[in-house]
Design a protein around this motif. Structure first.
Motif, PDB file in Angstrom:
ATOM      1  N   GLY A  25       0.832  -1.192   0.000  1.00 25.38           N
ATOM      2  CA  GLY A  25       0.000   0.000   0.000  1.00 25.38           C
ATOM      3  C   GLY A  25       0.872   1.248   0.000  1.00 25.38           C
ATOM      4  O   GLY A  25       2.102   1.172   0.073  1.00 25.38           O
ATOM      5  N   THR A  55      -1.122  -1.770 -10.728  1.00 25.74           N
ATOM      6  CA  THR A  55      -2.554  -1.640 -10.498  1.00 25.74           C
ATOM      7  C   THR A  55      -2.794  -1.566  -8.995  1.00 25.74           C
ATOM      8  O   THR A  55      -2.021  -2.127  -8.208  1.00 25.74           O
ATOM      9  N   LEU A  56      -3.841  -0.873  -8.615  1.00 27.48           N
ATOM     10  CA  LEU A  56      -4.204  -0.771  -7.197  1.00 27.48           C
ATOM     11  C   LEU A  56      -5.348  -1.724  -6.925  1.00 27.48           C
ATOM     12  O   LEU A  56      -6.395  -1.663  -7.580  1.00 27.48           O
ATOM     13  N   ARG A  57      -5.127  -2.611  -5.984  1.00 26.52           N
ATOM     14  CA  ARG A  57      -6.155  -3.567  -5.542  1.00 26.52           C
ATOM     15  C   ARG A  57      -6.485  -3.265  -4.093  1.00 26.52           C
ATOM     16  O   ARG A  57      -5.898  -2.374  -3.485  1.00 26.52           O
ATOM     17  N   GLU A  58      -7.403  -4.031  -3.539  1.00 25.26           N
ATOM     18  CA  GLU A  58      -7.791  -3.825  -2.138  1.00 25.26           C
ATOM     19  C   GLU A  58      -6.603  -3.932  -1.195  1.00 25.26           C
ATOM     20  O   GLU A  58      -6.550  -3.234  -0.189  1.00 25.26           O
ATOM     21  N   ASP A  59      -5.664  -4.809  -1.524  1.00 23.29           N
ATOM     22  CA  ASP A  59      -4.531  -5.040  -0.622  1.00 23.29           C
ATOM     23  C   ASP A  59      -3.283  -4.261  -0.999  1.00 23.29           C
ATOM     24  O   ASP A  59      -2.203  -4.532  -0.502  1.00 23.29           O
ATOM     25  N   TYR A  61      -0.767  -1.877  -4.009  1.00 22.04           N
ATOM     26  CA  TYR A  61      -0.292  -1.804  -5.389  1.00 22.04           C
ATOM     27  C   TYR A  61       0.416  -3.103  -5.768  1.00 22.04           C
ATOM     28  O   TYR A  61       1.144  -3.676  -4.959  1.00 22.04           O
ATOM     29  N   HIS A  62       0.185  -3.531  -7.001  1.00 16.68           N
ATOM     30  CA  HIS A  62       0.784  -4.739  -7.556  1.00 16.68           C
ATOM     31  C   HIS A  62       1.310  -4.422  -8.944  1.00 16.68           C
ATOM     32  O   HIS A  62       0.746  -3.578  -9.650  1.00 16.68           O
TER      33      HIS A  62
END
Length: 93
Positions: A25, A55-59, A61-62
């Motif tokens: 995050g 990409t930003l996900r719930e958990d 950045y990936h």
């Protein structure tokens, strides 16, 4: 040339490298990139998201697949950089 422009921006490669090690995050990335200001981190994350490297996900950045492919492509440069730093630390030779 657009890719080189993006990759040449300060801190971009460090962010990609950190995300290749583990997703994170904003605050986690700020901790891992301790000398980077929050405004620069925010800007770089936005740029990398816009060009679909992360990409930003719930958990957090990936890396996207495209971002992971880029990091894989850069591995020889990272290896060369480590060797260069070791030789520079060894002094004149």
């Amino acid at each position: 040339m657009a890719a080189l422009d993006l990759l040449g921006r300060r801190w971009t490669l460090l962010i990609l490298w950190e995300l290749s090690q583990a997703p994170g995050g904003f605050r986690e990335l700020q901790r891992r990139c301790e000398r980077m200001s929050s405004s620069v981190l925010s800007t770089r994350l936005g740029e990398l998201t816009d060009v679909r490297l992360i990409t930003l996900r719930e958990d957090g950045y990936h890396l996207t697949q495209l971002g992971a492919d880029l990091v894989d492509t850069l591995q020889p440069l990272f290896a060369w950089s480590r060797r260069w730093a070791e030789e520079a630390d060894a002094g004149p030779g």
